[in-house]
Scaffold this motif. Sequence first.
Motif, mmCIF file in Angstrom:
data_model
loop_
_atom_site.group_PDB
_atom_site.id
_atom_site.type_symbol
_atom_site.label_atom_id
_atom_site.label_comp_id
_atom_site.label_asym_id
_atom_site.label_seq_id
_atom_site.Cartn_x
_atom_site.Cartn_y
_atom_site.Cartn_z
ATOM 1 N N HIS A 1 37.420 -25.091 28.788
ATOM 2 C CA HIS A 1 37.937 -25.971 29.851
ATOM 3 C C HIS A 1 38.164 -27.383 29.324
ATOM 4 N N VAL B 1 39.455 -30.800 35.498
ATOM 5 C CA VAL B 1 39.065 -29.731 34.568
ATOM 6 C C VAL B 1 37.976 -30.237 33.626
ATOM 7 N N THR C 1 42.073 -29.380 41.446
ATOM 8 C CA THR C 1 42.799 -29.169 40.183
ATOM 9 C C THR C 1 44.241 -28.697 40.387
#
Length: 121
Positions: free
Chosen positions: A37, A85, A100
Amino acid sequence: MRSALLLSGLWCAAAVAAGAFGAHALADHLGARELAHWETAARYLFYTGLGLGLTGLASARAELPGWIWTRRLLAWGGAVFAGTVGALALGGPRWLGAVTPLGGILLIAGFLLFAFTAWRH
């Protein structure tokens, strides 16, 4: 044009710094999923920086509203997407995951407006 190129340089520098930070400082502290991520966040910061630079180059002849709005959409989209993120990778609150996609939508809209503005002018 100068502000777009300045933003581009800052975004790309932040992306490289974030990538290096992830690879060196976070690699021993995050799991594989979280590190992936983090790397995604850094990569999208870089994509945003490149897009901002291209708007600066494209607007060298005329600062059209399309280029201004493209920059706004890309900058906000990149900040929201990469920021959420990255925060999730570091253990931020799960509700950020619902925010997001807004960043992704802004990025997509920015790149579509980039294409439209380039086509029209």
